[in-house]
Write an enzyme that holds these catalytic residues in place. Structure first.
Site, PDB file in Angstrom:
ATOM      1  CB  CYS A  65      33.457 126.954  10.892  1.00  0.00           C
ATOM      2  SG  CYS A  65      34.206 127.427   9.361  1.00  0.00           S
ATOM      3  NE  ARG A 104      34.819 123.192  15.496  1.00  0.00           N
ATOM      4  CZ  ARG A 104      34.130 122.091  15.152  1.00  0.00           C
ATOM      5  NH1 ARG A 104      33.949 121.160  16.061  1.00  0.00           N
ATOM      6  NH2 ARG A 104      33.656 121.917  13.946  1.00  0.00           N
ATOM      7  CD1 TRP A 148      39.450 125.823   7.792  1.00  0.00           C
ATOM      8  CD2 TRP A 148      40.929 126.376   9.345  1.00  0.00           C
ATOM      9  NE1 TRP A 148      40.657 125.309   7.405  1.00  0.00           N
ATOM     10  CE2 TRP A 148      41.595 125.635   8.335  1.00  0.00           C
ATOM     11  CE3 TRP A 148      41.685 126.835  10.408  1.00  0.00           C
ATOM     12  CZ2 TRP A 148      42.959 125.345   8.373  1.00  0.00           C
ATOM     13  CZ3 TRP A 148      43.046 126.523  10.452  1.00  0.00           C
ATOM     14  CH2 TRP A 148      43.662 125.808   9.446  1.00  0.00           C
ATOM     15  CG  ASN A 176      31.631 124.030   9.865  1.00  0.00           C
ATOM     16  OD1 ASN A 176      32.563 124.190   9.087  1.00  0.00           O
ATOM     17  ND2 ASN A 176      31.684 123.251  10.918  1.00  0.00           N
ATOM     18  N   GLY A 177      31.277 124.722   6.227  1.00  0.00           N
ATOM     19  CA  GLY A 177      31.209 123.863   5.037  1.00  0.00           C
ATOM     20  C   GLY A 177      31.497 124.673   3.784  1.00  0.00           C
ATOM     21  CD  GLU A 215      55.836 112.119   6.196  1.00  0.00           C
ATOM     22  OE1 GLU A 215      56.852 112.813   5.973  1.00  0.00           O
ATOM     23  OE2 GLU A 215      55.013 112.413   7.080  1.00  0.00           O
ATOM     24  CE  LYS A 265      54.553 112.569  10.537  1.00  0.00           C
ATOM     25  NZ  LYS A 265      55.220 113.254   9.524  1.00  0.00           N
ATOM     26  CD  GLU A 303      57.568 114.483  12.923  1.00  0.00           C
ATOM     27  OE1 GLU A 303      57.837 115.668  13.183  1.00  0.00           O
ATOM     28  OE2 GLU A 303      56.900 114.171  11.932  1.00  0.00           O
ATOM     29  CG  HIS A 317      75.123 101.306  -3.530  1.00  0.00           C
ATOM     30  ND1 HIS A 317      76.081 100.835  -4.398  1.00  0.00           N
ATOM     31  CD2 HIS A 317      73.928 101.139  -4.156  1.00  0.00           C
ATOM     32  CE1 HIS A 317      75.494 100.414  -5.509  1.00  0.00           C
ATOM     33  NE2 HIS A 317      74.184 100.586  -5.402  1.00  0.00           N
ATOM     34  CE  LYS A 358      50.891 121.005  12.386  1.00  0.00           C
ATOM     35  NZ  LYS A 358      51.192 119.644  11.833  1.00  0.00           N
TER      36      LYS A 358
HETATM   37  C1  AGP Z   1      56.253 116.985   9.916  1.00  0.00           C
HETATM   38  O1  AGP Z   1      55.706 115.933  10.681  1.00  0.00           O
HETATM   39  C2  AGP Z   1      57.022 117.962  10.765  1.00  0.00           C
HETATM   40  N1  AGP Z   1      56.224 118.475  11.809  1.00  0.00           N
HETATM   41  C3  AGP Z   1      57.774 119.005   9.959  1.00  0.00           C
HETATM   42  O2  AGP Z   1      58.728 118.314   9.193  1.00  0.00           O
HETATM   43  C4  AGP Z   1      56.929 119.876   8.998  1.00  0.00           C
HETATM   44  O3  AGP Z   1      56.489 119.092   7.926  1.00  0.00           O
HETATM   45  C5  AGP Z   1      57.843 120.995   8.449  1.00  0.00           C
HETATM   46  O4  AGP Z   1      58.253 121.789   9.532  1.00  0.00           O
HETATM   47  C6  AGP Z   1      57.160 121.851   7.381  1.00  0.00           C
HETATM   48  O5  AGP Z   1      56.056 122.498   7.945  1.00  0.00           O
HETATM   49  P1  AGP Z   1      55.025 123.236   6.947  1.00  0.00           P
HETATM   50  O6  AGP Z   1      54.412 122.167   6.085  1.00  0.00           O
HETATM   51  O7  AGP Z   1      54.030 123.901   7.839  1.00  0.00           O
HETATM   52  O8  AGP Z   1      55.800 124.214   6.121  1.00  0.00           O
END
Ligand code: AGP
Length: 608
Positions: free
Chosen positions: A2, A27, A74, A100-101, A481, A485, A488, A504, A603
């Protein structure tokens, strides 16, 4: 998070508040509002959605007055509607408050006030606080606010004005940042400096437990008792863009460093230490109903799918619940066997991922019960599932998901704990699990304090085009993961693999040009991962190992190591992922990549 802005001075407040809120849009928020003391009362204007909706609402009829407060919300308690938007007022509508909180004992206070005849319009904890201040008001706003804050538990940054005190603005903080802007004959409060820069660079940073009283002659800082506090006036050196990232070079780095706080926020209010279990009321299932499902299907995409894999290890090991983890994009087009005896959990930071939404709709259509683990309050997935829990990780702006991942794993741990204690876990085991959860934020901080070590490790990737990430057991998903990271945001091809599976096939790739990152904490499969490291070294591979503090055995085997604190095996991913997040960040920065907006990525993938 917020945004808060408050003003008292000679200028009209309304437009100044709106401009300040605009400065804080980065924010993340889902509703906004302002309150201006107008000489006879308090004018309140608020709207769901973006600031433009609020500006449209007040166009041509800005509230008049030179004292006011403004807020971007938020959502944490209650959907992002205009009713739930701040400011909120007391019962008589004479006091306006923004917050906020999270007020943890808002429920108990609300019940008490309802017994005294208070009625509430919104679902928010903030309105409860406004009513509490009003119920304690006896002609002195400062004292009423102090008295109310002495009764609340939880985190807050608040600003309060009253129609009956047209020259006074009271603000206070505990756990949510608040600063005072010292202008030329005018004074401000704000949740961050970006809202003040155009007016002043002279600011006072309030600390937890402090209150500030602003009027037209100046300001006074005190604590919740009466003690006056002297505070230094600081000069803001940052430019606006740097402020928005909290001083970090990228949002991704800011969000990596927010994880001690975001993880604490995910756990806040859920851990029942005495009973050794977790309260996860949002899932709308009794213990018996939760234990009554035949199996769980977890469906998600990308990083969220990786956290789901960790949930599988947790639920099966501790709660003896059969679990399958499905890519949402696959689940939605298969002919999955799900029915009323299946609990389908959708995991999504954005709550808008098209494949995950479609998979949940398909599951619901087949009679399954659906839950959502979502970060964005009021998002489509959050509104369509039959229950769930919000991550409370705060807005995640960087495209590469970091703090949402650790919060997802923590949320899965809460559900696991609750189910396990209903089934086979003892109260002592439950308390031990809670103790380990509570230690995680500080342990993450200890890792972050060594970020420079990771930055050094990243130099080992100079000129490299491929990498292999290996992990075993619950750290296999962490290998996936870590590889995601890296690829990407740095565009280096990286593959995550179960360490034992490497022989394998992928072992054919091993040579000195293929760095191998191995997640090797001191856990139940430690001896096995040591053998895998030796297999890699025997072929000339170069190993970077994430190990537990003091693990000399692996330090002797690996070319470079980074150590993490010890925790329960199943909670290790929350710690072992942190250096991998930092690692990918530093490699990407060294390669000059656009860390916050990597090429080709969005995103939230709201299309198929
Ligand atoms: C993760 O770093 C990526 N940006 C991507 O894999 C993301 O996790 C995926 O698109 C799922 O998004 P969501 O968690 O908003 O559903």
């Amino acid at each position: 998070m917020c945004g808060i802005i408050g003003y008292v001075g000679p200028r009209p407040a309304a437009q100044l508040l709106l401009d300040g809120l605009k400065r804080m849009e980065y924010r993340g928020y889902d509703s906004a509002g302002i309150a201006v003391v107008n000489g006879t009362g308090v004018t309140i204007e608020k709207a769901a959605g973006k600031l433009s909706q609020l500006e449209e609402l007040v166009q041509g009829r800005l509230p008049k007055g030179t004292l006011g407060i403004g807020h971007t919300r938020w959502a944490t308690h209650g959907a992002p509607t205009s009713t739930n938007a701040h400011p909120h007022t007391d019962l008589l509508g004479r006091i306006a408050l923004i917050h906020n909180g999270i007020i943890e004992n808002a429920g108990a206070i609300r019940t008490l006030l309802e017994k005294r005849g208070h009625t509430f319009r919104s679902e928010t904890d903030t309105e409860v606080l406004a009513h509490l201040v009003g119920s304690l008001y006896q002609g002195d706003l400062e004292e009423a606010v102090a008295a109310a804050l002495r009764e609340v538990d939880g985190a807050y940054g608040i600003a309060v004005v009253s129609a009956d005190e047209p020259d006074v603005l009271v603000a206070a903080r505990k756990g949510s940042p608040l600063i005072v802007g010292v202008g030329d004959g005018e004074w401000f409060v704000a949740s961050d400096a970006s809202a003040l820069l155009e007016h002043t660079r002279s600011v006072i940073y309030l600390d937890d437990g402090e209150m500030v009283v602003l009027n037209r002659q100046g300001y006074r800082v005190r604590d919740l008792q009466v003690r006056r506090i002297t505070k230094a006036v600081n000069q803001i050196e940052w430019d606006l863009e740097t402020i928005e990232r909290g001083g970090y070079e990228h949002f991704m780095l800011k969000e990596i460093f927010e994880q001690p706080e975001s993880l604490a926020n995910t756990l806040r209010g859920h851990l029942l230490d005495e009973e050794g279990t977790a309260r996860v009321t949002g899932i709308n299932l009794s213990d018996d109903e939760l234990a009554g499902f035949d199996r769980v299907v977890i469906t998600a995409c990308g990083t969220s799918w990786h956290s789901g894999l960790i949930g599988e290890y947790m639920l099966e090991e501790l709660a003896r619940m059969p679990v399958e983890v499905e890519y949402a994009s696959e689940f939605r087009y298969r002919n999955p066997v799900v029915d009323a005896a299946t609990l389908v959990i959708g995991i999504s930071q954005s709550g808008e991922t098209a494949d995950t939404l479609a998979a949940l709709r398909e599951a619901k259509q087949r009679g399954a019960r659906t839950l959502g683990l979502v970060n964005v309050v009021g998002s489509t997935i959050a509104r369509e599932v039959q229950g769930g829990t919000y991550l409370h990780a705060g807005p995640e702006v960087g495209v590469a998901s970091t703090k949402a991942f650790t919060s997802q794993v923590a949320a899965l741990a809460l559900i696991t704990l609750r189910l396990a204690r209903r089934r086979s876990m003892s109260i002592l085991q439950g308390r031990q699990f809670i103790q380990a959860l509570r230690a995680l934020p500080d342990q993450i901080q200890r890792i972050l304090d060594k970020a420079d070590e990771v930055r050094q490790l990243a130099t080992l990737f100079e000129g490299k085009r491929n990498a292999l990430y290996l992990g075993r057991g619950v750290n296999f998903p962490v290998a996936l993961e870590g590889a995601l990271k890296l690829k990407e945001i740095s565009y280096i091809h990286a593959e995550g693999y179960p360490a034992a599976e490497m022989k394998h096939g992928p072992i054919a790739l091993i040579d000195e040009s293929m760095p191998v990152v191995v997640i090797a904490p001191r856990d139940a499969v430690h001896a096995k991962i040591v053998s895998n490291i030796e297999e890699v070294r025997a072929r000339g591979g170069r190993v970077i190992a994430i190990t537990s503090d003091g693990d000399g055995e692996i330090a002797r085997l690996a070319e470079a190591t980074f150590t993490i604190p010890e925790t329960l095996d199943l909670l290790t991913p929350i710690l072992s992922v942190i250096p991998l997040q930092l690692f990918s960040y530093y490699v990407a920065v060294a390669r000059g990549c656009n860390v916050d907006q990597p090429r080709n990525l969005a995103k939230s993938v709201t299309v198929e």
